[in-house]
Design a protein around this motif. Sequence first.
Motif, mmCIF file in Angstrom:
data_model
loop_
_atom_site.group_PDB
_atom_site.id
_atom_site.type_symbol
_atom_site.label_atom_id
_atom_site.label_comp_id
_atom_site.label_asym_id
_atom_site.label_seq_id
_atom_site.Cartn_x
_atom_site.Cartn_y
_atom_site.Cartn_z
ATOM 1 N N PHE A 4 14.296 -21.996 59.121
ATOM 2 C CA PHE A 4 15.729 -21.705 59.134
ATOM 3 C C PHE A 4 16.246 -21.589 60.570
ATOM 4 N N ASP A 5 15.543 -20.743 61.362
ATOM 5 C CA ASP A 5 15.980 -20.478 62.744
ATOM 6 C C ASP A 5 16.071 -21.761 63.567
ATOM 7 N N LYS A 6 15.121 -22.649 63.320
ATOM 8 C CA LYS A 6 15.069 -23.900 64.062
ATOM 9 C C LYS A 6 16.368 -24.708 63.854
ATOM 10 N N PHE A 7 16.814 -24.749 62.595
ATOM 11 C CA PHE A 7 17.997 -25.571 62.322
ATOM 12 C C PHE A 7 19.304 -24.842 62.658
ATOM 13 N N ILE A 8 19.263 -23.510 62.649
ATOM 14 C CA ILE A 8 20.415 -22.758 63.138
ATOM 15 C C ILE A 8 20.601 -23.055 64.631
ATOM 16 N N LYS A 9 19.489 -23.011 65.361
ATOM 17 C CA LYS A 9 19.521 -23.342 66.800
ATOM 18 C C LYS A 9 20.041 -24.762 67.002
ATOM 19 N N TYR A 10 19.569 -25.673 66.151
ATOM 20 C CA TYR A 10 19.994 -27.079 66.262
ATOM 21 C C TYR A 10 21.527 -27.171 66.149
ATOM 22 N N SER A 146 18.906 -17.176 48.984
ATOM 23 C CA SER A 146 18.711 -16.749 50.379
ATOM 24 C C SER A 146 19.843 -17.234 51.263
ATOM 25 N N ILE A 147 20.273 -16.354 52.164
ATOM 26 C CA ILE A 147 21.269 -16.729 53.175
ATOM 27 C C ILE A 147 20.708 -16.313 54.527
ATOM 28 N N THR A 148 20.833 -17.195 55.490
ATOM 29 C CA THR A 148 20.484 -16.775 56.848
ATOM 30 C C THR A 148 21.527 -17.346 57.790
ATOM 31 N N ASN A 149 21.818 -16.632 58.890
ATOM 32 C CA ASN A 149 22.907 -17.102 59.752
ATOM 33 C C ASN A 149 22.627 -16.874 61.240
ATOM 34 N N SER A 150 23.582 -17.321 62.028
ATOM 35 C CA SER A 150 23.464 -17.263 63.501
ATOM 36 C C SER A 150 23.336 -15.851 64.055
ATOM 37 N N TYR A 151 23.708 -14.841 63.283
ATOM 38 C CA TYR A 151 23.654 -13.464 63.781
ATOM 39 C C TYR A 151 22.305 -12.802 63.515
ATOM 40 N N GLY A 152 21.329 -13.599 63.128
ATOM 41 C CA GLY A 152 20.008 -13.027 62.872
ATOM 42 C C GLY A 152 19.968 -12.252 61.569
ATOM 43 N N GLN A 153 20.849 -12.591 60.671
ATOM 44 C CA GLN A 153 20.867 -11.898 59.377
ATOM 45 C C GLN A 153 20.116 -12.720 58.335
ATOM 46 N N TYR A 154 19.416 -12.039 57.467
ATOM 47 C CA TYR A 154 18.728 -12.714 56.378
ATOM 48 C C TYR A 154 18.914 -11.895 55.096
ATOM 49 N N PHE A 155 19.431 -12.529 54.084
ATOM 50 C CA PHE A 155 19.613 -11.866 52.785
ATOM 51 C C PHE A 155 18.838 -12.632 51.736
ATOM 52 N N ASN A 156 18.151 -11.910 50.901
ATOM 53 C CA ASN A 156 17.484 -12.565 49.771
ATOM 54 C C ASN A 156 17.731 -11.722 48.537
ATOM 55 N N TRP A 157 18.211 -12.392 47.462
ATOM 56 C CA TRP A 157 18.534 -11.677 46.219
ATOM 57 C C TRP A 157 17.755 -12.337 45.086
ATOM 58 N N LYS A 158 16.796 -11.578 44.540
ATOM 59 C CA LYS A 158 16.084 -12.062 43.362
ATOM 60 C C LYS A 158 16.803 -11.482 42.153
ATOM 61 N N ASP A 159 17.543 -12.351 41.493
ATOM 62 C CA ASP A 159 18.462 -11.880 40.464
ATOM 63 C C ASP A 159 18.032 -12.357 39.083
ATOM 64 N N SER A 160 18.339 -11.530 38.083
ATOM 65 C CA SER A 160 18.114 -11.900 36.687
ATOM 66 C C SER A 160 19.413 -11.608 35.966
ATOM 67 N N LYS A 161 20.010 -12.651 35.383
ATOM 68 C CA LYS A 161 21.330 -12.504 34.773
ATOM 69 C C LYS A 161 21.237 -12.995 33.335
ATOM 70 N N ILE A 162 21.715 -12.169 32.398
ATOM 71 C CA ILE A 162 21.642 -12.563 30.992
ATOM 72 C C ILE A 162 23.019 -12.456 30.351
ATOM 73 N N ALA A 163 23.382 -13.487 29.581
ATOM 74 C CA ALA A 163 24.640 -13.463 28.835
ATOM 75 C C ALA A 163 24.323 -13.776 27.381
ATOM 76 N N PHE A 164 24.994 -13.070 26.472
ATOM 77 C CA PHE A 164 24.778 -13.326 25.045
ATOM 78 C C PHE A 164 26.128 -13.367 24.325
ATOM 79 N N TYR A 165 26.313 -14.388 23.492
ATOM 80 C CA TYR A 165 27.564 -14.572 22.742
ATOM 81 C C TYR A 165 27.248 -14.647 21.259
#
Lengths: 451, 426
Positions: A4-10, A146-165
């Motif tokens: 990630f960092d490599k391509f942000i630098k790019y 996952s999100i990563t950005n130029s400010y050295g931030q890294y977010f990762n969300w392992k999410d489980s979402k269920i909908a029932f109708y």
Amino acid sequence: MSEFDKFIKYGETRGCSYVELKEIILSNTVIQTVNNDVKKLNSNDDKVYAARVLYKGSFGLAYSNKSNWKDLVDKAIESARAIKKNLQIKEAVPLKKLIKTKVKIDPSEINLKEKKERIINLGERKKYPKICSLQKIYQEALRNYSITNSYGQYFNWKDSKIAFYSDAYSKEGTEQENFLKRFMNHAGFEIMERGEEIVNSSMDMAQKLLKAEHTEGGNFPIIADQELGGVFTHEAVGHATEADLVLQNVSVLKNQLGKKIANSKVNIIDDGTKKTYGWLPYDDEGIKASPTNLIKKGNLINYLQSLETASIMNVEPTGNGRAQFLSSMIIPRMTTTYIENGDDKFEEMVSSIKKGYYLKGTKGGVVNTQRGEFLFNSTYGYYIENGEIKNLVKGPSLMGNIMEILPKISMVGKDLEIQNGGHCGKCGQTVAVSDGSPHIKIDSAKVGGQK
Amino acid sequence: MIDKIKNYIKSKCDSYEIFLDNATQQNIEISNTKIDFISQGSSQGLGIRVEIGKKIGFSSTTDINNFKKCVDNAIKIAKLNKKDSKFEKFAISGTYKKVKVYYKDLASLSLEDCHDFINSKLEIIKNAKVNVTGGSYGRSVGKSFILNSEGVDLFNEYTINEFDYELLKGNVGYDGGDSGRGILKVDKLNEDLEILEKLKNKKVMSTLDCPVLMNYKACAEMIDSFFSGNLSGFNVQQKQSCFEEKLGQTLFSNKFTLIDDGSKGVFPSNHDSEGTPCGETILVSKGKLIHYLYDSYSANIDKVKSTANGFRGYASTPSIGFSNVFIEKGNKSFEKMVSSIDKGVIIDGMMGYHTVNDLTGAFSLSISNGFYVDKGEIKYPIKDCMLAGNFFELLKNIEMVENKQNKNYSFNVPSILFKNAKIIGS
């Protein structure tokens, strides 16, 4: 240095002042049953990658199902180049956040056969003889974002979402009705414990509606239940506070900041931290969720912001920058929007009405923020006469104008409930939201009707 | 690639279907009469449907090189599914029309060309002193494969583009757009700019039972809301349609004929997304319900041919919907229809179509754009009014049908004058 960092630098060496790389790995399961048959048993695996850059003051975006990051950054720059803006976004501090949706029963640990059996067996169909068809849909989305950005931030969300109708169709003679009940949340398979109750209540209401009368069209005082009050909050207030619409001159709430627009009893909040379907701990730009007061004691005090709108309006972002897909433009959207508790009693609301309606549930709504006009549908309700709740009525539509109706909310109950959720559409994008309200009384609303 | 997948799948199941789609997209967002944001990208996906002893499984992936995993998953799902005795076979091949679905001139536009195209339209709007508050343009150029064990073996290159705009002049707004497979003409733009002038100074009218002239845009939305679900053969079979057991019955005025034809209109195709050849299906003929819409699964159950109405992306199994819709034209000009109204209303657009009750026909919708008509003349644009009634009842009482079909996305419909409906005003 990570990939990630490599391509942000790019991107930065190519002249970007900000680079944001994202990745979603998604596994979906859909089970659809009609009566005792399985009509869909589908499984999907998706991978999507995106690069968003701020290049010479403008954002640009590129996406693909392939993780060719260099190409994505190049294409995002090409996209940004065609736009002439002068955006400056506030620098953020380095941060690493790993978020995991709490699940009691991990859906990936229950095999598909068992899930399918559970869904088929939900509901006591025999108890509801007028039901001619019963459709159930189970949707499960396991997402690693996952999100990563130029400010050295890294977010990762392992999410489980269920909908029932659960959608029940009833028939008696020439009369036909249907009633859809649903629930959805960020959760594990444990939320399917509510399945039985949801399926039965959809069948029960579909049968009852066969005998319900139509409403009389016209202007009436109404009481909205928590669910209808919630969609009212979303449609009649929430959308018009989205800053992009304000900037496009298509919100009646433009130039209304600091002004009194509603009855003093009305307090409205949007809050991404609520653990509902609209939960958004960090938005799609990495901004942390926090409660945003939209209306306080009847006064409009905030708009909902993304990084871009906040930059233009010179305010702080509110954590409402959202996109449906990695391929979609990020715009201000609601999360969980609700009216705070007041102190009026439900009984007093009913007894204050000579002729009107108590309306419940919703089939959804729509708003034109430019004209300030909204319309939404209740699913059923009751006629009120001389302060007493009378017969069941088929759910009519309600129509009104934002600026005219907000002062007419004359009573606010103390029984706030936030609905598990629904989907909100804007600019062709659908996102998960929740809304809620206590019971509210509106002194006069235009009620649609067939009588 | 498709041959590799076929070779891998064919010995593993009784029947199969391979759906592969690969497209590149450019999207341009508009705000305040300027291009606001651009994104571009590509998407690809593979959808696999298999049948083993009348058990069906479906799996999809965006990772096409890893197709073996996707096939194995579909087979695993089929094995644990319940037997579906109603399943017979996937879509069968046939004679395909040679409709043009790929326009080289659209496909060869660069991002800059798309940009210039939008700017040229924005210039026209700006010159009319009108603001485009929001809008978007999207272009997609793709390739798709459908191949199944019944002999369907199709490869297509296709183009699609769509342009939407929200106009604002003073405090009057109006939405419009254009869509199609080739470079867009946006030929309704001038008409839309003229309507803005007519919508100035809206007034509230009083509640009234009166004739209602629904223009083609409103008619298209109403037909879509009330008919697409009810006409689905699958919904009829599952007792989720109000048209169950109504085939052959005259339900509407003899002035109403409704046709679906996937091979014509703004998005013509040679086949649906299962590979069934597209053609004309008369659904309602002079008020009589004569046919439902089918995909291959529901058609086999009713022992009829699929009407080529199975639509899907790579990530889902087909669902039934309209392709391109046509309502037969009548013999009165729009002006003649207006002049025949003593006291009534013209509806140009409504809000909230998704809230209607399509099983009963009941609706009450907010009129976003409409006009009050008195003694055959348009008097003023209206605001704060609802139209309420039962759409199936309205269709029994058609007074006149316009003498031309107007294009509104995939709908080609005339304006219709209904004898009586309720306007809820002040």
